[in-house]
Design a protein around this motif. Structure first.
Motif, mmCIF file in Angstrom:
data_model
loop_
_atom_site.group_PDB
_atom_site.id
_atom_site.type_symbol
_atom_site.label_atom_id
_atom_site.label_comp_id
_atom_site.label_asym_id
_atom_site.label_seq_id
_atom_site.Cartn_x
_atom_site.Cartn_y
_atom_site.Cartn_z
ATOM 1 N N ASP A 59 41.516 36.067 40.767
ATOM 2 C CA ASP A 59 41.988 37.327 41.170
ATOM 3 C C ASP A 59 40.651 38.094 41.553
ATOM 4 O O ASP A 59 39.898 38.310 40.417
ATOM 5 C CB ASP A 59 42.797 38.141 40.147
ATOM 6 N N PRO A 60 40.515 38.411 42.646
ATOM 7 C CA PRO A 60 39.179 39.127 43.158
ATOM 8 C C PRO A 60 38.883 40.326 42.424
ATOM 9 O O PRO A 60 37.730 40.834 41.994
ATOM 10 C CB PRO A 60 39.665 39.573 44.472
ATOM 11 N N SER B 114 29.007 49.198 49.353
ATOM 12 C CA SER B 114 29.813 49.782 50.312
ATOM 13 C C SER B 114 30.555 48.604 51.079
ATOM 14 O O SER B 114 31.757 49.030 51.579
ATOM 15 C CB SER B 114 29.158 50.281 51.756
ATOM 16 N N ARG B 115 30.678 47.296 50.881
ATOM 17 C CA ARG B 115 31.592 46.371 51.280
ATOM 18 C C ARG B 115 32.704 46.101 50.483
ATOM 19 O O ARG B 115 33.340 44.930 50.448
ATOM 20 C CB ARG B 115 30.580 45.134 51.623
ATOM 21 N N CYS B 116 32.777 46.828 49.127
ATOM 22 C CA CYS B 116 33.749 46.465 48.198
ATOM 23 C C CYS B 116 34.543 47.629 47.976
ATOM 24 O O CYS B 116 34.810 47.848 46.687
ATOM 25 C CB CYS B 116 33.031 46.020 47.021
ATOM 26 N N PRO B 117 35.493 48.237 48.857
ATOM 27 C CA PRO B 117 36.249 49.304 48.638
ATOM 28 C C PRO B 117 37.773 48.731 47.832
ATOM 29 O O PRO B 117 38.198 47.452 48.025
ATOM 30 C CB PRO B 117 36.688 49.814 49.974
ATOM 31 N N GLY B 118 38.156 49.413 46.950
ATOM 32 C CA GLY B 118 39.414 48.909 46.437
ATOM 33 C C GLY B 118 39.369 47.456 45.563
ATOM 34 O O GLY B 118 38.457 47.297 44.950
ATOM 35 N N SER B 119 40.019 46.518 46.047
ATOM 36 C CA SER B 119 40.095 45.264 45.290
ATOM 37 C C SER B 119 39.328 44.415 46.332
ATOM 38 O O SER B 119 39.370 43.114 45.615
ATOM 39 C CB SER B 119 41.481 44.610 45.186
ATOM 40 N N ALA B 120 38.725 44.853 47.221
ATOM 41 C CA ALA B 120 37.671 43.835 47.872
ATOM 42 C C ALA B 120 36.788 43.457 47.163
ATOM 43 O O ALA B 120 35.752 44.373 46.636
ATOM 44 C CB ALA B 120 37.456 44.318 49.242
ATOM 45 N N ARG B 121 36.199 42.198 47.446
ATOM 46 C CA ARG B 121 34.993 41.850 46.866
ATOM 47 C C ARG B 121 34.151 40.800 47.821
ATOM 48 O O ARG B 121 34.546 39.857 48.150
ATOM 49 C CB ARG B 121 35.371 40.698 45.493
ATOM 50 N N TYR C 22 21.251 26.950 52.461
ATOM 51 C CA TYR C 22 22.340 27.397 52.846
ATOM 52 C C TYR C 22 22.746 28.982 52.211
ATOM 53 O O TYR C 22 22.640 28.949 50.954
ATOM 54 C CB TYR C 22 23.419 26.476 52.774
ATOM 55 N N THR C 23 23.351 29.897 53.096
ATOM 56 C CA THR C 23 23.853 30.852 52.406
ATOM 57 C C THR C 23 25.116 31.388 53.438
ATOM 58 O O THR C 23 25.458 31.059 54.531
ATOM 59 C CB THR C 23 22.945 32.141 52.854
ATOM 60 N N VAL C 24 26.019 31.662 52.559
ATOM 61 C CA VAL C 24 27.321 31.975 53.063
ATOM 62 C C VAL C 24 27.885 32.975 52.258
ATOM 63 O O VAL C 24 27.804 33.648 51.430
ATOM 64 C CB VAL C 24 28.477 30.623 52.908
ATOM 65 N N GLU C 25 28.611 34.108 53.151
ATOM 66 C CA GLU C 25 28.929 35.432 52.965
ATOM 67 C C GLU C 25 30.383 35.701 53.087
ATOM 68 O O GLU C 25 30.769 35.392 54.515
ATOM 69 C CB GLU C 25 28.050 36.610 53.466
ATOM 70 N N THR C 26 31.283 36.125 52.511
ATOM 71 C CA THR C 26 32.763 36.454 52.762
ATOM 72 C C THR C 26 33.103 37.462 51.830
ATOM 73 O O THR C 26 32.522 38.034 51.096
ATOM 74 C CB THR C 26 33.529 35.107 52.239
ATOM 75 N N VAL C 27 34.349 37.909 52.319
ATOM 76 C CA VAL C 27 34.897 38.814 51.381
ATOM 77 C C VAL C 27 36.525 38.331 51.078
ATOM 78 O O VAL C 27 37.033 37.815 51.800
ATOM 79 C CB VAL C 27 35.408 40.184 52.248
ATOM 80 N N PHE C 28 36.638 38.506 49.748
ATOM 81 C CA PHE C 28 37.894 38.207 49.068
ATOM 82 C C PHE C 28 38.602 39.348 48.762
ATOM 83 O O PHE C 28 37.988 40.380 48.315
ATOM 84 C CB PHE C 28 37.825 37.525 47.656
ATOM 85 N N THR C 29 39.830 39.392 48.898
ATOM 86 C CA THR C 29 40.821 40.669 48.552
ATOM 87 C C THR C 29 42.132 40.257 48.363
ATOM 88 O O THR C 29 42.672 39.370 48.692
ATOM 89 C CB THR C 29 40.767 41.839 49.680
ATOM 90 N N VAL C 30 42.852 41.368 47.489
ATOM 91 C CA VAL C 30 44.153 41.133 47.349
ATOM 92 C C VAL C 30 45.046 41.812 48.641
ATOM 93 O O VAL C 30 44.907 42.754 48.956
ATOM 94 C CB VAL C 30 44.641 41.930 46.004
ATOM 95 N N LEU C 31 45.844 40.884 49.268
ATOM 96 C CA LEU C 31 46.480 41.257 50.509
ATOM 97 C C LEU C 31 48.039 41.989 50.096
ATOM 98 O O LEU C 31 48.270 42.631 50.888
ATOM 99 C CB LEU C 31 46.868 40.127 51.650
ATOM 100 N N GLN C 32 48.470 41.411 49.125
ATOM 101 C CA GLN C 32 50.094 41.933 48.721
ATOM 102 C C GLN C 32 49.920 41.818 47.247
ATOM 103 O O GLN C 32 49.828 40.773 46.607
ATOM 104 C CB GLN C 32 51.056 41.286 49.554
ATOM 105 N N GLU C 33 50.587 42.879 46.671
ATOM 106 C CA GLU C 33 50.844 42.959 45.226
ATOM 107 C C GLU C 33 52.187 41.998 45.095
ATOM 108 O O GLU C 33 53.028 42.530 45.757
ATOM 109 C CB GLU C 33 50.741 44.245 44.708
ATOM 110 N N THR C 34 52.219 41.319 43.909
ATOM 111 C CA THR C 34 53.308 40.843 43.826
ATOM 112 C C THR C 34 54.105 41.751 42.554
ATOM 113 O O THR C 34 53.522 41.893 41.466
ATOM 114 C CB THR C 34 53.282 39.274 42.979
#
Length: 117
Positions: free
Chosen positions: A46-47, A78-85, A99-111
């Motif tokens: 879970d992010p 600044s790139r981590c509002p709410g549940s975004a990581r 190699y470097t990779v960058e992404t953002v994980f977040t919760v899209l919908q609460e169950t």
């Protein structure tokens, strides 16, 4: 004979250069796979449980080699509002960044629980 020596010098140089390029490309390909494996492991979490501002380093073995893997969670808050990581994974071999990779994980919908609208 001198012409043959000049030609062989050029051919040997091109061969060595090609061999080095192939080795670097193979090493980078393995580094990409190591980073992907790390991201897949993080994706199963879970992010919201990933601590913003944290980082970790570990060693991963792949293709008979050891790679240093540095994972940073929200290095830029600044790139981590709410549940975004924001997640940054850097893979190095023998202290050389491959190699470097960058992404953002977040919760899209609460169950929600059963029967809850």
């Amino acid at each position: 004979m001198a012409i043959l020596a000049v030609v062989l010098t050029g051919v040997v140089g091109a061969f060595i250069s090609n061999l080095q390029t192939n080795s670097r490309t193979e090493l980078r390909g393995v580094a990409v796979a190591v980073a992907q494996e790390k991201l897949e492991a993080l994706r199963r979490q879970d992010p919201r449980t990933l601590t913003a501002g944290s980082s970790s380093e570990n060693i991963a073995a792949a293709d008979g080699r050891s790679f240093q893997v540095r994972t940073s969670i929200c290095p830029d808050s600044s790139r981590c509002p709410g549940s975004a990581r924001q997640i940054v994974v850097q893979v190095s071999h023998q202290n050389r960044l491959l190699y470097t990779v960058e992404t953002v994980f977040t919760v899209l919908q609460e169950t929600q629980g059963a029967g809850t609208p």
